[in-house]
Design a protein around this motif. Structure first.
Motif, PDB file in Angstrom:
ATOM      1  N   CYS A  71      27.671 -22.728  24.254  1.00 29.90           N
ATOM      2  CA  CYS A  71      27.824 -21.520  25.098  1.00 29.90           C
ATOM      3  C   CYS A  71      26.551 -20.820  25.312  1.00 29.90           C
ATOM      4  O   CYS A  71      25.967 -20.342  24.010  1.00 29.90           O
ATOM      5  N   TYR A 102      26.116 -17.492  25.908  1.00 31.49           N
ATOM      6  CA  TYR A 102      26.735 -16.319  25.491  1.00 31.49           C
ATOM      7  C   TYR A 102      26.829 -16.026  23.892  1.00 31.49           C
ATOM      8  O   TYR A 102      26.274 -14.917  23.145  1.00 31.49           O
ATOM      9  N   CYS A 103      27.389 -17.105  23.087  1.00 33.60           N
ATOM     10  CA  CYS A 103      27.534 -16.958  21.706  1.00 33.60           C
ATOM     11  C   CYS A 103      27.052 -18.163  20.964  1.00 33.60           C
ATOM     12  O   CYS A 103      27.057 -18.177  19.775  1.00 33.60           O
ATOM     13  N   PHE A 137      35.456 -23.065  30.071  1.00 34.76           N
ATOM     14  CA  PHE A 137      35.578 -21.847  29.411  1.00 34.76           C
ATOM     15  C   PHE A 137      35.143 -22.097  27.829  1.00 34.76           C
ATOM     16  O   PHE A 137      35.395 -23.148  27.204  1.00 34.76           O
ATOM     17  N   CYS A 138      34.423 -21.093  27.388  1.00 34.80           N
ATOM     18  CA  CYS A 138      33.979 -21.178  25.848  1.00 34.80           C
ATOM     19  C   CYS A 138      35.210 -20.739  25.020  1.00 34.80           C
ATOM     20  O   CYS A 138      36.156 -19.974  25.309  1.00 34.80           O
ATOM     21  N   CYS A 150      34.090 -17.399  22.698  1.00 41.96           N
ATOM     22  CA  CYS A 150      34.042 -16.081  23.482  1.00 41.96           C
ATOM     23  C   CYS A 150      34.898 -16.000  24.717  1.00 41.96           C
ATOM     24  O   CYS A 150      34.880 -14.918  25.349  1.00 41.96           O
ATOM     25  N   GLY A 151      35.184 -17.160  25.301  1.00 38.62           N
ATOM     26  CA  GLY A 151      36.234 -17.153  26.344  1.00 38.62           C
ATOM     27  C   GLY A 151      35.327 -17.118  27.686  1.00 38.62           C
ATOM     28  O   GLY A 151      35.674 -16.860  28.845  1.00 38.62           O
ATOM     29  N   LYS A 152      33.858 -16.679  27.665  1.00 39.81           N
ATOM     30  CA  LYS A 152      32.967 -16.671  28.969  1.00 39.81           C
ATOM     31  C   LYS A 152      33.313 -18.127  29.734  1.00 39.81           C
ATOM     32  O   LYS A 152      33.281 -19.261  29.237  1.00 39.81           O
ATOM     33  N   GLU A 153      33.236 -18.001  30.941  1.00 35.98           N
ATOM     34  CA  GLU A 153      33.046 -18.981  31.936  1.00 35.98           C
ATOM     35  C   GLU A 153      31.748 -19.658  32.127  1.00 35.98           C
ATOM     36  O   GLU A 153      30.761 -18.866  31.975  1.00 35.98           O
ATOM     37  N   LEU A 154      31.557 -20.835  31.615  1.00 34.38           N
ATOM     38  CA  LEU A 154      30.195 -21.504  31.443  1.00 34.38           C
ATOM     39  C   LEU A 154      29.464 -21.718  32.415  1.00 34.38           C
ATOM     40  O   LEU A 154      28.281 -21.638  32.521  1.00 34.38           O
ATOM     41  N   GLU A 192      29.644 -20.768  35.565  1.00 33.09           N
ATOM     42  CA  GLU A 192      29.848 -19.561  36.206  1.00 33.09           C
ATOM     43  C   GLU A 192      28.940 -19.624  37.355  1.00 33.09           C
ATOM     44  O   GLU A 192      29.257 -19.200  38.675  1.00 33.09           O
ATOM     45  N   ASP A 216      30.378 -14.160  42.659  1.00 28.27           N
ATOM     46  CA  ASP A 216      30.180 -13.378  41.752  1.00 28.27           C
ATOM     47  C   ASP A 216      29.755 -11.919  42.207  1.00 28.27           C
ATOM     48  O   ASP A 216      30.199 -11.005  42.003  1.00 28.27           O
TER      49      ASP A 216
END
Ligand SMILES: [Zn+2]
Length: 280
Positions: free
Chosen positions: A11, A13-14, A22-23, A26-30, A32, A42
């Motif tokens: 991921c 982000y994390c 999705f991660c 952390c739930g972020k869309e990878l 995106e 976006d």
């Protein structure tokens, strides 16, 4: 060269090892921003509406309400959208139909009430008149201005109007302890989707056939249809007898005027709080 080092994506982000869209941490869309269309969406804040799921949920709300309710409260959401998305969608569609019809056929066909009727609203809550005497005196001298202001304030609260339908349904089911509170809320949400769709259809019918305006027989038939839909829904979803199932829409109908009254008093109160009286 060893290619396996990059085989498992992490991921961005994390840093968690992540597989899928999705991660898992952390739930972020990878993916995106994997292409220009996604970047543009976006930038504009656009999410593609899940049309198929909305259509399927809407069909269930109209024709298989008990199935939709039980699936929603069991958490089986595959192929469905959430109650919030469904209610927002039908509210937006009904509101758009109302706006277009108002534009095409004149607002008379779909007006919430004319200025004279709205001026009567001032007499609904005597306890408010004592609190805002100068505002009420000014409003009484300017009924057209009052009607405009009242409509405007009503518009500020428009996003909450599905509550006017959800609350009577919820209150007719929840306090009796026969079913769990969140199941009662879901039944009320499904019936609100049905009611909003029926209201939009009725609005459309009245606009193209003005003679139906104020037709008591049609209104009664529609009300009976709504009660039967609600009763069949409750009977199948709860597994109750017809007596319980039929009494719920009737109790909701009796509660409805009190909910509307509370809503009108709230809008009237905010109208008067924001009434432009000089020398406040
Ligand atoms: Zn992450």
């Amino acid at each position: 060269m060893d290619q396996t080092a990059t085989a498992t994506p992490t991921c961005p982000y994390c840093g968690t090892e992540a597989v899928g869209r999705f991660c898992s941490a952390c739930g972020k869309e990878l993916a995106e921003h994997s292409d220009s269309t996604r970047v543009m969406k976006d930038v504009l804040g656009v999410k593609t509406p899940p049309v198929k799921a909305i259509t399927c949920t809407g069909y269930f709300a109209l024709f298989r309400p008990a199935l939709l309710s039980t699936r929603w409260w069991n958490g089986e959401r595959r192929g469905l959208v959430s109650p919030v998305v469904m209610i927002s969608t039908v509210t937006a569609i009904a509101g758009s139909i109302g706006a277009v019809l108002g534009h095409l056929y004149g607002t008379g066909a779909i007006a919430a009430g004319n200025d004279a009727d709205l001026a009567q609203v001032q007499n609904l809550a005597p306890f408010l008149q004592g609190r805002f005497p100068r505002q009420f005196a000014a409003a009484a001298g300017d009924p057209v201005g009052f009607a405009q202001k009242f409509r405007q304030v009503g518009g500020w609260f428009a996003a909450f109007w599905p509550l006017l339908l959800i609350l009577p349904g919820y209150l007719s089911l929840a306090p009796w302890k026969r079913i769990r509170s969140h199941c009662a809320l879901i039944i009320a949400c499904v019936e609100t989707v049905f009611l909003t769709a029926v209201s939009a259809g009725f609005l459309f019918l009245r606009a193209i056939v003005p003679a139906l305006e104020g037709n008591g027989l049609l209104t009664t038939l529609i009300w009976i249809g709504i009660c039967v839909h609600g009763a069949a829904h409750i009977r199948h979803a709860v597994g109750s007898g017809w007596g319980y199932a039929i009494s719920r829409p009737l109790i909701a109908t009796l509660l409805f005027p009190f909910i509307i009254y509370g809503w009108m008093v709230e809008v009237l109160w905010v109208t008067m709080v924001s009434w432009p009286v000089l020398g406040g």
